[in-house]
Design a protein around this motif. Structure first.
Motif, short mmCIF file in Angstrom:
data_model
loop_
_atom_site.label_atom_id
_atom_site.label_comp_id
_atom_site.label_asym_id
_atom_site.label_seq_id
_atom_site.Cartn_x
_atom_site.Cartn_y
_atom_site.Cartn_z
N GLU A 73 0.82 -1.22 0.00
CA GLU A 73 0.00 0.00 0.00
C GLU A 73 0.85 1.27 0.00
N LYS A 74 2.13 1.18 0.32
CA LYS A 74 3.02 2.34 0.34
C LYS A 74 3.65 2.62 -1.02
N ILE A 75 3.73 1.62 -1.86
CA ILE A 75 4.46 1.73 -3.13
C ILE A 75 3.96 2.87 -4.02
N PRO A 76 2.65 3.07 -4.20
CA PRO A 76 2.21 4.17 -5.08
C PRO A 76 2.64 5.56 -4.60
N HIS A 77 2.96 5.70 -3.32
CA HIS A 77 3.30 7.01 -2.75
C HIS A 77 4.80 7.29 -2.74
N LEU A 78 5.61 6.31 -3.06
CA LEU A 78 7.07 6.45 -2.94
C LEU A 78 7.64 7.61 -3.75
N TRP A 79 7.01 7.96 -4.83
CA TRP A 79 7.55 8.99 -5.73
C TRP A 79 7.10 10.40 -5.34
N GLU A 80 6.27 10.51 -4.29
CA GLU A 80 5.79 11.81 -3.85
C GLU A 80 6.85 12.54 -3.02
N ARG A 81 6.90 13.86 -3.18
CA ARG A 81 7.84 14.65 -2.39
C ARG A 81 7.51 14.53 -0.91
N PHE A 82 8.55 14.41 -0.10
CA PHE A 82 8.49 14.35 1.36
C PHE A 82 7.83 13.09 1.90
N TYR A 83 7.53 12.12 1.04
CA TYR A 83 6.92 10.89 1.52
C TYR A 83 8.00 9.98 2.09
N LYS A 84 7.74 9.45 3.25
CA LYS A 84 8.63 8.47 3.86
C LYS A 84 7.78 7.28 4.27
N ALA A 85 8.26 6.10 3.93
CA ALA A 85 7.56 4.89 4.37
C ALA A 85 7.68 4.83 5.89
N ASP A 86 6.95 3.96 6.50
CA ASP A 86 6.89 3.80 7.95
C ASP A 86 8.26 3.94 8.60
N GLU A 87 8.45 5.01 9.36
CA GLU A 87 9.73 5.31 10.01
C GLU A 87 10.19 4.18 10.93
N SER A 88 9.28 3.46 11.55
CA SER A 88 9.67 2.43 12.50
C SER A 88 10.35 1.25 11.81
N THR A 96 15.20 13.03 3.77
CA THR A 96 14.19 14.08 3.70
C THR A 96 12.90 13.64 3.04
N GLY A 97 12.92 12.48 2.39
CA GLY A 97 11.74 12.07 1.65
C GLY A 97 11.70 12.68 0.26
N LEU A 98 12.82 13.25 -0.19
CA LEU A 98 12.88 13.86 -1.53
C LEU A 98 13.60 12.99 -2.55
N GLY A 99 14.42 12.05 -2.11
CA GLY A 99 15.27 11.28 -3.02
C GLY A 99 14.53 10.61 -4.16
N LEU A 100 13.47 9.88 -3.86
CA LEU A 100 12.76 9.16 -4.92
C LEU A 100 11.95 10.10 -5.80
N ALA A 101 11.47 11.21 -5.23
CA ALA A 101 10.78 12.21 -6.05
C ALA A 101 11.75 12.82 -7.05
N ILE A 102 12.99 13.07 -6.62
CA ILE A 102 14.02 13.59 -7.52
C ILE A 102 14.34 12.57 -8.59
N VAL A 103 14.48 11.31 -8.19
CA VAL A 103 14.76 10.24 -9.16
C VAL A 103 13.68 10.24 -10.25
N LYS A 104 12.43 10.24 -9.84
CA LYS A 104 11.33 10.19 -10.82
C LYS A 104 11.36 11.39 -11.75
N ARG A 105 11.54 12.57 -11.21
CA ARG A 105 11.53 13.78 -12.05
C ARG A 105 12.70 13.79 -13.04
N PHE A 126 14.55 -1.23 -7.39
CA PHE A 126 14.19 0.02 -8.04
C PHE A 126 14.88 0.01 -9.39
N SER A 127 14.12 0.28 -10.45
CA SER A 127 14.66 0.24 -11.81
C SER A 127 14.32 1.51 -12.56
N PHE A 128 15.16 1.84 -13.53
CA PHE A 128 14.84 2.93 -14.43
C PHE A 128 15.38 2.62 -15.81
#
Length: 136
Positions: A73-88, A96-105, A126-128
């Motif tokens: 359920e977390k996978i669709p949100h991974l590319w969003e800015r500032f999104y972090k999967a469950d910290e625990s 910062t939760g920006l890395g994957l958003a930067i990758v996608k852009r 993770f693939s591109f």
């Protein structure tokens, strides 16, 4: 960094791999972000595999880790800015939760695609893709 964290880094690059049609600095940033994430989510004694090969008219690169995986359920949100999967669940909660958003852009800007395949308890890949450079 992998040695320091006692994580094995395996690199599998197709011999004579043609270059992508991309800004080298952007590709470096993408690889840095993906490898950094993999290192932060792979436990001591785990493995990270970087693979690159040509598929049709594009270059495909993947970073696979043997970490904890990502809940579906977390996978669709991974590319969003500032999104972090469950910290625990994170081995190292920095970031910062920006890395994957930067990758996608960056990949989108180069006409490529990004994807993730992950199974909770089974690691993540993770693939591109990027277009192959003209004439290569």
């Amino acid at each position: 960094a992998a040695e320091k964290r006692q994580v094995e880094l395996v690199i599998k690059v197709q011999p004579d791999l043609p270059g992508p049609e991309a800004d080298p600095d952007a590709v470096e940033r993408v690889l840095f972000n993906l490898l950094d994430n993999a290192l932060r989510h792979t436990p001591r004694g785990g493995t990270i595999t970087l693979r690159a090969d040509q598929q049709e008219h594009e270059i495909r690169v993947s970073v696979r880790d043997t970490g904890e995986g990502i809940p579906e359920e977390k996978i669709p949100h991974l590319w969003e800015r500032f999104y972090k999967a469950d910290e625990s669940r994170r081995r190292d909660s920095s970031g910062t939760g920006l890395g994957l958003a930067i990758v996608k852009r960056l990949i989108d800007a180069h006409g490529g695609e990004v994807s993730v395949d992950s199974k909770l308890g089974g690691g993540s890949t993770f693939s591109f893709t990027l277009p192959r450079a003209a004439g290569s």
